[in-house]
Design a protein around this motif. Structure first.
Motif, PDB file in Angstrom:
ATOM      1  N   GLY A  98       0.814  -1.216   0.000  1.00  0.00           N
ATOM      2  CA  GLY A  98       0.000   0.000   0.000  1.00  0.00           C
ATOM      3  C   GLY A  98       0.844   1.261   0.000  1.00  0.00           C
ATOM      4  N   SER A 106      -0.264   1.694  -5.451  1.00  0.00           N
ATOM      5  CA  SER A 106      -0.992   2.595  -4.552  1.00  0.00           C
ATOM      6  C   SER A 106      -0.038   3.377  -3.654  1.00  0.00           C
ATOM      7  N   SER A 140      -6.946  -8.031  -3.206  1.00  0.00           N
ATOM      8  CA  SER A 140      -6.828  -7.058  -2.123  1.00  0.00           C
ATOM      9  C   SER A 140      -6.824  -7.750  -0.765  1.00  0.00           C
ATOM     10  N   GLU A 144      -5.003  -0.137   3.538  1.00  0.00           N
ATOM     11  CA  GLU A 144      -5.370   0.757   2.449  1.00  0.00           C
ATOM     12  C   GLU A 144      -4.444   0.557   1.246  1.00  0.00           C
ATOM     13  N   GLY A 145      -5.016   0.127   0.139  1.00  0.00           N
ATOM     14  CA  GLY A 145      -4.240  -0.033  -1.082  1.00  0.00           C
ATOM     15  C   GLY A 145      -3.316  -1.228  -1.101  1.00  0.00           C
ATOM     16  N   ALA A 146      -3.473  -2.160  -0.181  1.00  0.00           N
ATOM     17  CA  ALA A 146      -2.611  -3.344  -0.119  1.00  0.00           C
ATOM     18  C   ALA A 146      -3.224  -4.500  -0.909  1.00  0.00           C
TER      19      ALA A 146
END
Length: 273
Positions: A98, A106, A140, A144-146
């Motif tokens: 992330g 990300s 996913s 967040e965004g990982a």
């Protein structure tokens, strides 16, 4: 004496008739109407095919590195439009953490139309295109965004269909691909399983065309190699972090880190021990 034999004969006939009627009644009870009356068509002899247990949201809802390791040994299933199913055992993954990860799409916490799936609930597919030709598939995780990149599979079922799909994706005709060549790389995996941008943002726990089921005999820590990711380039310290994981000794892995495996052996970490 003749009268006694006659009575015995009548009694025997009555017993046989009664027994025959009982057998007929049981067969009628056990047989599905309109079906073959043999026992194999009886509802008491037919065993319904059990659907494999599907991995649910609680499995995907874990930190990125943990999920990347947990994927190893699990089974990816793809149902083609013609009904054929492709099965492959996950043998290699990469974790992308992330915002802080300079190698992640990300990085910096930036969310775009392209990487939106990385910010969706755990178990969401993030499919992107590289070089304008090939596709890569991620899942996913928590954070967040990982997300976790699926790098390689060990083909288990539907190998002929995988060859067809790989052949259709290759520009020039070439020799028949061997089993270990079908899914030993992220873009090869997507070709073999017919994965393209249309799969982006799909939910692995809900989709009818792609899902995961638990594998048998999950690997232990001594069976997992942790090493650097591939194709990261100049990303500073993030290029050297051990965020790629693969099953040690598995010939379907895309790139083997022999140095790391020797170090593991020197520490007494032998596979399967």
């Amino acid at each position: 004496m003749p009268r006694k034999r006659k009575l015995l004969a009548q009694l025997s006939g009555l017993q046989n008739t009664t027994r025959f009627s009982q057998i007929c009644a049981v067969e009628q009870l056990n047989t599905t109407p309109g079906a073959d009356p043999s026992p194999k068509s009886s509802k008491y002899f037919v065993i319904e095919k059990q659907k494999s247990p599907q991995l649910q949201e609680d499995f995907f809802n874990q930190p990125c590195v943990s999920l990347a390791k947990s994927f190893l040994g699990q089974i990816l299933v793809r149902k083609l439009p013609d009904g054929r199913e492709l099965w492959g055992r996950i043998v290699e993954t990469e974790a992308y953490l992330g915002g802080e990860d300079e190698a992640s799409h990300s990085k910096g916490g930036k969310q775009t139309q392209r990487n939106a799936a990385m910010f969706m609930k755990p178990g969401t597919l993030y499919v992107y295109q590289i070089y304008g030709i090939y596709f890569c598939m991620n899942v996913s995780s928590q954070g967040e965004g990982a997300a976790v990149l699926l790098r390689s599979l060990e083909p288990l079922q539907g190998l002929d269909a995988m060859r067809e799909l790989r052949g259709a994706s290759r520009k020039a005709p070439s020799r028949l691909l061997k089993d270990w060549q079908l899914c030993n790389g992220p873009s090869k995996l997507c070709q073999a399983f017919g994965i393209d941008k249309a799969f982006d943002q799909r939910d692995l726990t809900q989709d009818a065309a792609i899902w995961m089921v638990p594998g048998q005999d999950p690997p232990g820590e001594q069976d997992v190699v942790a090493t650097t990711r591939i194709g990261i380039g100049n990303r500073g310290e993030w290029a050297q972090k051990p965020l790629r994981f693969y099953l040690r000794g598995n010939r379907f892995v895309s790139v083997v880190d022999k140095k790391m495996e020797r170090e593991m052996a020197a520490r007494g970490h032998s596979p399967g021990s």
